[in-house]
Design an enzyme around this catalytic site. Structure first.
Site, PDB file in Angstrom:
ATOM      1  N   LYS A 164      -8.328  -5.456  12.608  1.00 22.33           N
ATOM      2  CA  LYS A 164      -7.210  -4.652  13.089  1.00 22.33           C
ATOM      3  C   LYS A 164      -6.769  -5.099  14.488  1.00 22.33           C
ATOM      4  CE  LYS A 164      -6.290  -1.914   9.644  1.00 22.33           C
ATOM      5  NZ  LYS A 164      -4.983  -1.983   8.956  1.00 22.33           N
ATOM      6  N   TYR A 177     -13.963  -4.259  10.624  1.00 18.75           N
ATOM      7  CA  TYR A 177     -12.682  -3.550  10.542  1.00 18.75           C
ATOM      8  C   TYR A 177     -11.985  -3.551  11.899  1.00 18.75           C
ATOM      9  CZ  TYR A 177      -9.334   0.141   9.330  1.00 18.75           C
ATOM     10  OH  TYR A 177      -8.195   0.869   9.093  1.00 18.75           O
ATOM     11  N   ALA A 178     -12.742  -3.291  12.961  1.00 22.39           N
ATOM     12  CA  ALA A 178     -12.160  -3.325  14.305  1.00 22.39           C
ATOM     13  C   ALA A 178     -11.633  -4.721  14.634  1.00 22.39           C
ATOM     14  CB  ALA A 178     -13.197  -2.895  15.337  1.00 22.39           C
ATOM     15  N   GLY A 237       0.824  -1.200   0.000  1.00 27.22           N
ATOM     16  CA  GLY A 237       0.000   0.000   0.000  1.00 27.22           C
ATOM     17  C   GLY A 237       0.858   1.250   0.000  1.00 27.22           C
TER      18      GLY A 237
END
Length: 268
Positions: A158, A154-155, A12
């Site tokens: 991660k 997403y939490a 990225g």
């Protein structure tokens, strides 16, 4: 760790935190390989880095796929003969109510944000072990420390990346390969372009360059964690540990506005 001469692969790396990190490391003498989707963006980023005097190469690769991960590592080998620092920075996000998010979008977050860094690290370990001083940098998120509503998947991924880094750090302790986890707060990057949350609910964005400089400082000082967001973020982290229901009440008070502002947040 002194980054001068170090061979660095950043996933990225064509925009946002990854690109700012590439610029900062290049300015300190590191040799860069950036891997990202989108040939035009990769070429533009590499061209700008080399025009500034950096030693940089680019690989167009989707690290969420086995082929892409192989291409990224092969690019590092072909460019500089090996690898000293791996930065797992590529990310994907889709906000909204869990039952309103497509399964394909959920799986995309799992693959990009968790599976890809685990598998890329696994394959890169022989290269990292071959050097005298190496590091793995995992870019997690502050949401791993204080989970917010409408970001359930997403939490989760991660937080998974955070635990992966903590476990691997202890696994590799004493073997010459360090592991550092980064927890950016809201950061001004293309990934955040569709997030409409603003200061009226206490949300702000930090420049990507500031996050990159903090990462570089962490590498220099062999840190194990880099947490962004200042005293306010640390206060939330502490409160979430001591009294999580107080955080629940905080988000309940802004829930409707927060949902409105983030439900279109998507970068997959």
């Amino acid at each position: 760790m002194d980054v001068e001469g170090k061979r660095v692969l950043i996933t990225g790396g064509s925009s946002g935190i990854g690109l700012e990190l590439a610029r900062g490391l290049a300015a300190r003498g590191a040799r860069l390989v950036i891997a990202a989707c989108g040939a035009a963006r990769v070429d533009e980023a590499v061209g700008a880095l080399n025009a500034s005097g950096a030693e940089a190469a680019g690989i167009t690769a989707d690290v969420a796929t086995p082929i892409g991960r192989t291409a990224a590592l092969q690019g590092a080998i072909e460019a500089f003969g090996g690898l000293d620092i791996l930065v797992n920075n590529a990310g994907a996000v889709r906000a909204g109510r869990l039952d309103a998010i497509d399964e394909e979008e959920i799986r995309a977050m799992i693959e990009v944000d968790l599976v890809a860094p685990i598998m890329l690290t696994r394959t890169a370990l022989p290269l990292l072990r071959a050097g005298s001083e190496s590091m793995i940098v995992n870019v997690s998120s502050a949401i791993a420390l204080v989970a917010m509503p409408f970001y359930a998947t997403y939490a989760a991924v991660k937080a998974g990346l955070s635990s992966f880094g903590e476990s691997l750090r202890r696994e590799l302790n004493g073997e010459g390969v360090r592991v550092m986890t980064v927890y950016p707060s809201g950061t001004d990057t293309p990934m955040m372009a569709t997030n409409q949350a603003g200061p009226e609910i206490g949300f702000s964005l930090e420049p990507a360059e500031a996050v990159a400089e903090a990462i570089i400082a962490g590498i220099k000082h062999d840190a194990i964690n880099v947490v962004r967001g200042g005293p306010e973020r640390q206060a939330l982290i502490d409160l979430n540990s001591k009294d999580p229901m107080a955080i629940d009440a905080h988000f309940l008070a802004i829930k409707d506005v927060f949902e409105r502002d983030v439900r279109s947040h998507c970068a997959l």
